[in-house]
Motif scaffolding. Structure first.
Motif, PDB file in Angstrom:
ATOM      1  N   ASP A   1      41.290  12.266  24.107  1.00 58.06           N
ATOM      2  CA  ASP A   1      42.101  12.554  22.648  1.00 58.06           C
ATOM      3  C   ASP A   1      42.224  13.694  22.210  1.00 58.06           C
ATOM      4  N   MET A   2      40.987  14.484  22.238  1.00 56.74           N
ATOM      5  CA  MET A   2      40.690  15.821  21.673  1.00 56.74           C
ATOM      6  C   MET A   2      41.364  16.775  22.500  1.00 56.74           C
ATOM      7  N   VAL A   3      41.333  16.596  23.809  1.00 57.13           N
ATOM      8  CA  VAL A   3      42.161  17.406  24.630  1.00 57.13           C
ATOM      9  C   VAL A   3      43.537  17.527  24.508  1.00 57.13           C
ATOM     10  N   ALA A   4      43.964  16.535  24.326  1.00 55.97           N
ATOM     11  CA  ALA A   4      45.402  16.138  24.138  1.00 55.97           C
ATOM     12  C   ALA A   4      45.786  16.904  22.896  1.00 55.97           C
ATOM     13  N   ALA A   5      44.965  16.773  21.786  1.00 55.48           N
ATOM     14  CA  ALA A   5      45.370  17.272  20.338  1.00 55.48           C
ATOM     15  C   ALA A   5      45.258  18.731  20.426  1.00 55.48           C
ATOM     16  N   ASN A   6      44.476  19.334  21.508  1.00 58.83           N
ATOM     17  CA  ASN A   6      44.275  20.853  21.408  1.00 58.83           C
ATOM     18  C   ASN A   6      44.902  21.165  22.634  1.00 58.83           C
ATOM     19  N   ALA A   7      46.327  20.620  22.967  1.00 63.06           N
ATOM     20  CA  ALA A   7      46.806  21.259  24.172  1.00 63.06           C
ATOM     21  C   ALA A   7      47.645  22.572  23.518  1.00 63.06           C
ATOM     22  N   LYS A   8      48.692  23.011  24.337  1.00 66.11           N
ATOM     23  CA  LYS A   8      49.531  24.011  23.937  1.00 66.11           C
ATOM     24  C   LYS A   8      49.028  25.342  23.888  1.00 66.11           C
ATOM     25  N   THR A   9      49.682  26.529  24.221  1.00 63.15           N
ATOM     26  CA  THR A   9      49.696  27.999  24.361  1.00 63.15           C
ATOM     27  C   THR A   9      49.347  28.502  22.884  1.00 63.15           C
ATOM     28  N   ARG A  10      48.243  29.272  22.791  1.00 63.19           N
ATOM     29  CA  ARG A  10      48.180  29.790  21.447  1.00 63.19           C
ATOM     30  C   ARG A  10      47.814  31.458  21.620  1.00 63.19           C
ATOM     31  N   TYR A  11      49.242  31.942  21.011  1.00 64.57           N
ATOM     32  CA  TYR A  11      49.346  33.473  21.255  1.00 64.57           C
ATOM     33  C   TYR A  11      48.520  33.983  20.137  1.00 64.57           C
ATOM     34  N   TYR A  12      47.468  33.917  20.028  1.00 65.23           N
ATOM     35  CA  TYR A  12      46.722  34.355  18.626  1.00 65.23           C
ATOM     36  C   TYR A  12      45.133  34.589  19.166  1.00 65.23           C
ATOM     37  N   PRO A  13      44.672  35.482  18.665  1.00 60.56           N
ATOM     38  CA  PRO A  13      43.021  35.902  18.997  1.00 60.56           C
ATOM     39  C   PRO A  13      42.212  34.960  18.707  1.00 60.56           C
ATOM     40  N   VAL A  14      41.344  34.912  19.681  1.00 58.42           N
ATOM     41  CA  VAL A  14      40.307  33.769  19.629  1.00 58.42           C
ATOM     42  C   VAL A  14      39.018  34.625  20.042  1.00 58.42           C
ATOM     43  N   GLU A  15      37.747  34.253  19.571  1.00 57.39           N
ATOM     44  CA  GLU A  15      36.468  34.872  20.095  1.00 57.39           C
ATOM     45  C   GLU A  15      35.640  33.912  20.422  1.00 57.39           C
ATOM     46  N   MET A  16      34.638  34.168  21.337  1.00 57.97           N
ATOM     47  CA  MET A  16      33.892  33.070  21.925  1.00 57.97           C
ATOM     48  C   MET A  16      32.393  33.213  21.499  1.00 57.97           C
ATOM     49  N   SER A  17      32.091  33.845  20.636  1.00 56.14           N
ATOM     50  CA  SER A  17      30.400  33.874  20.325  1.00 56.14           C
ATOM     51  C   SER A  17      29.824  32.839  19.859  1.00 56.14           C
ATOM     52  N   GLU A  18      30.569  32.392  18.683  1.00 60.92           N
ATOM     53  CA  GLU A  18      30.277  30.973  17.813  1.00 60.92           C
ATOM     54  C   GLU A  18      30.401  29.664  18.953  1.00 60.92           C
ATOM     55  N   VAL A  19      31.259  29.763  19.957  1.00 59.46           N
ATOM     56  CA  VAL A  19      31.333  28.556  20.696  1.00 59.46           C
ATOM     57  C   VAL A  19      30.445  28.488  21.826  1.00 59.46           C
ATOM     58  N   MET A  20      29.782  29.751  22.099  1.00 60.22           N
ATOM     59  CA  MET A  20      28.662  30.223  23.143  1.00 60.22           C
ATOM     60  C   MET A  20      27.708  29.628  22.504  1.00 60.22           C
ATOM     61  N   ALA A  21      27.131  29.900  21.193  1.00 64.22           N
ATOM     62  CA  ALA A  21      25.957  29.808  20.670  1.00 64.22           C
ATOM     63  C   ALA A  21      25.881  27.923  20.652  1.00 64.22           C
ATOM     64  N   HIS A  22      27.086  27.392  20.433  1.00 64.59           N
ATOM     65  CA  HIS A  22      27.028  25.888  20.453  1.00 64.59           C
ATOM     66  C   HIS A  22      26.626  25.312  21.619  1.00 64.59           C
ATOM     67  N   VAL A  23      27.064  26.146  22.765  1.00 60.63           N
ATOM     68  CA  VAL A  23      26.801  25.800  24.119  1.00 60.63           C
ATOM     69  C   VAL A  23      25.293  25.733  24.265  1.00 60.63           C
ATOM     70  N   ARG A  24      24.717  26.875  23.909  1.00 64.10           N
ATOM     71  CA  ARG A  24      23.265  27.324  23.961  1.00 64.10           C
ATOM     72  C   ARG A  24      22.544  26.209  23.443  1.00 64.10           C
ATOM     73  N   ALA A  25      22.953  25.647  22.288  1.00 59.85           N
ATOM     74  CA  ALA A  25      22.174  24.806  21.692  1.00 59.85           C
ATOM     75  C   ALA A  25      22.522  23.358  22.011  1.00 59.85           C
ATOM     76  N   THR A  26      23.569  23.080  22.749  1.00 61.10           N
ATOM     77  CA  THR A  26      23.792  21.724  22.792  1.00 61.10           C
ATOM     78  C   THR A  26      23.966  21.420  24.584  1.00 61.10           C
ATOM     79  N   PRO A  27      22.821  20.738  25.179  1.00 61.06           N
ATOM     80  CA  PRO A  27      22.988  20.331  26.400  1.00 61.06           C
ATOM     81  C   PRO A  27      23.896  19.848  27.072  1.00 61.06           C
ATOM     82  N   GLY A  28      24.410  19.925  28.155  1.00 58.82           N
ATOM     83  CA  GLY A  28      25.903  19.296  28.695  1.00 58.82           C
ATOM     84  C   GLY A  28      26.438  20.102  29.862  1.00 58.82           C
ATOM     85  N   ARG A  29      27.485  19.632  30.378  1.00 60.66           N
ATOM     86  CA  ARG A  29      28.225  20.318  31.483  1.00 60.66           C
ATOM     87  C   ARG A  29      29.617  20.585  30.785  1.00 60.66           C
TER      88      ARG A  29
END
Ligand SMILES: Cc1cc2nc3c(=O)[nH]c(=O)nc-3n(C[C@H](O)[C@H](O)[C@H](O)COP(=O)(O)OP(=O)(O)OC[C@H]3O[C@@H](n4cnc5c(N)ncnc54)[C@H](O)[C@@H]3O)c2cc1C
Ligand code: SF4
Ligand code: SF4
Length: 460
Positions: free
Chosen positions: A157-185
């Protein structure tokens, strides 16, 4: 076109050279390393840039920047896919399968930008337990800026809610900190330079290397600053900062897939409004208003380092179907198997595609990122300015004068659109921007017209 893996002309630079030279795309990889020395900020032109960059050499931040020396797309892709066999093309990279198609399961096609095959694959990976989290982009509906950000989706459901192209700047540092702190694949989704940066991050970071198990790319014409969204919403009556969210890719059932609409959702609970993009000033992708200057120095159109890449099938066989059709380049054998099985089981519609069709669908981008890039690099070298090393060699000999003018004019249109919109915004007078873009568009049309005349298109 001259294309090569090695190039003279450029020297190794530093993060300061990248940022000061206008080559920073704002990906946030330099701030995503462990104990980052830099932090990302959203600047007054609604773009991300790193703060506190230094000219120090050999830092972890420098190693991951997609615009600095290190393994390029050819090297990174060869490490990932070179041993697997399959096909290879200098513009598309390695591939196991080339397809055009759309999702039949769930509502991914209706909810997606094109055929919804990106969201379909993300959902399939979650459904099969091959990943536990999807790193992609979601709208931020609070007032203020920015309006979109990387997030981790953990359900279909979350994947579906976040579909669509976003012609808008985003940056990855915050989400990578989350990945580092949260084990998973995890599976990462990004534009080509972001996927390249993630591949570089994974080289030296054991945690990210273990956790990011797939990386998917969207084909990419160029990235816009956040002002693009504001400029379109303002033309539809929603003042800057005065809307909840926007949809850049609303499908319009009575038009071809390439003639999509732009939708604005106001904050005050008023009804959403939708306008065909072609009626709004600045819609013409070829003009490149609000294009980030880094995108003028990019040579990867399809995301050659990604396990699979997704684009819009705006080809004669598909473009008239307003529901949308995706193009897919599959490089990872496990993903290839998922696509083949789902096609066979009737869960997705899948036609075999070809190198020619893939390249034809991105014709303008390849021109801009091969012939145009060679010319822009030549201009930089002529001025003696630092610029990144690219796989395309600096060269002006193959560019006729009218194209030189067009390539220069395109840089001017992008550059000046940021400034003129900032003035219009400060003055609270939208016509300052819309009238300016109308004049730019008229001149652009005349130049393109001249380039088609045999008199001007001959070599001088
Ligand atoms: C800046 C930009 C430029 C593009 N230029 C081209 C082009 O020139 N030619 C072309 O064929 N296609 C281009 N695309 C890709 C195209 O717009 C579609 O996203 C693609 O065809 C996938 O469609 P879909 O229906 O399969 O995706 P959907 O099912 O709609 O899923 C899209 C996925 O991408 C994620 N996403 C959206 N925006 C971003 C973003 N900015 N960064 C990271 N992830 C994101 C979403 O969260 C979602 O998971 C571009 C995309 C972007 C973001
Ligand atoms: S392009 Fe990315 S890694 Fe390079 S300086 Fe900019 S934000 Fe940092
Ligand atoms: S055009 Fe190139 S540099 Fe710009 S966002 Fe797309 S992939 Fe990155």
């Amino acid at each position: 076109m001259k294309s090569a893996s090695l190039n003279s002309g450029a020297t190794d630079g530093s993060l300061v050279d990248v940022v000061r030279g206008g080559y920073c795309v704002g990906c946030g990889a330099c701030a995503a390393v462990a104990d980052p020395p830099v932090a990302m900020k959203f600047d007054r032109f609604a773009r991300y840039t790193p703060e506190r960059v230094s000219a120090a050499r050999g830092t972890a931040s420098e190693q991951v920047c997609p615009f600095l020396a290190g393994p390029n797309e050819d090297v990174l892709a060869a490490q990932q896919f070179g041993e697997l066999g399959g096909g290879h093309d200098a513009r598309l990279g390695w591939y196991q399968g080339l397809y055009a198609g759309h999702a039949l399961e769930r509502r991914h096609r209706d909810e997606g930008s094109s055929g919804g095959l990106t969201s379909w694959l993300l959902a399939e990976l979650l459904h099969r337990g091959l990943v536990t989290g999807v790193i992609h982009v979601r709208p931020l509906e609070e007032n203020g800026r920015p309006r979109f950000a990387y997030t981790v989706s953990t359900s279909i459901d979350m994947v579906a809610a976040n579909a669509k192209t976003r012609y808008y700047p985003v940056e990855m540092s915050e989400v990578m900190a989350h990945v580092r702190a949260t084990p998973g694949r995890y599976v990462f989704v990004g534009v080509p330079c972001y996927v390249k940066a993630v591949r570089r991050l994974m080289r030296d970071d054991a945690v990210l290397k273990e956790r990011i198990v797939y990386a998917l790319s969207l084909f990419c014409g160029h990235m816009k600053s956040g002002r693009f969204a504001e400029s379109l919403a303002w033309q539809m009556g929603a003042k800057p900062d005065d809307w909840k969210t926007v949809d850049f890719r609303r499908k319009l059932s009575d038009r071809p897939a390439s003639s999509y609409g732009f939708a604005v959702q106001p904050h005050d609970g008023a009804a959403e409004s939708v306008t065909p993009m072609g009626k709004l000033e600045g819609y013409d992708w070829g003009m490149g208003v609000f294009r980030l200057s880094a995108c003028d120095y990019c040579d990867d159109v399809v995301g050659e380092t990604a396990d699979a890449s997704f684009g819009d099938a705006w080809l004669p066989a598909y473009v008239n179907d307003s529901a949308g059709t995706s193009l897919v380049i599959v490089r990872h054998p496990e993903l290839q198997q998922l696509f083949v099985e789902a096609g066979r089981d009737g869960r997705i519609a899948l036609d075999a595609s070809s190198v020619d069709d893939m390249v034809k669908s991105q014709d303008a981008s390849f021109r801009h990122r091969r012939t145009g890039l060679a010319y822009r690099l030549w201009l930089k070298d002529k001025k003696g300015q630092w610029r990144p090393t690219k796989r395309v060699q600096a060269d002006a000999s193959h560019v006729v004068p009218i194209y030189r003018l067009i390539f220069r004019y395109r840089m001017f249109m992008s550059w000046s659109s940021h400034l003129v919109f900032a003035i219009a915004r400060d003055m609270k007078m939208l016509p300052v921007y819309t009238l300016y873009v109308r004049v730019l568009a008229r001149l652009n049309k005349s130049l393109v017209g001249l380039s088609r005349s045999p008199r001007f298109s001959r070599r001088g």
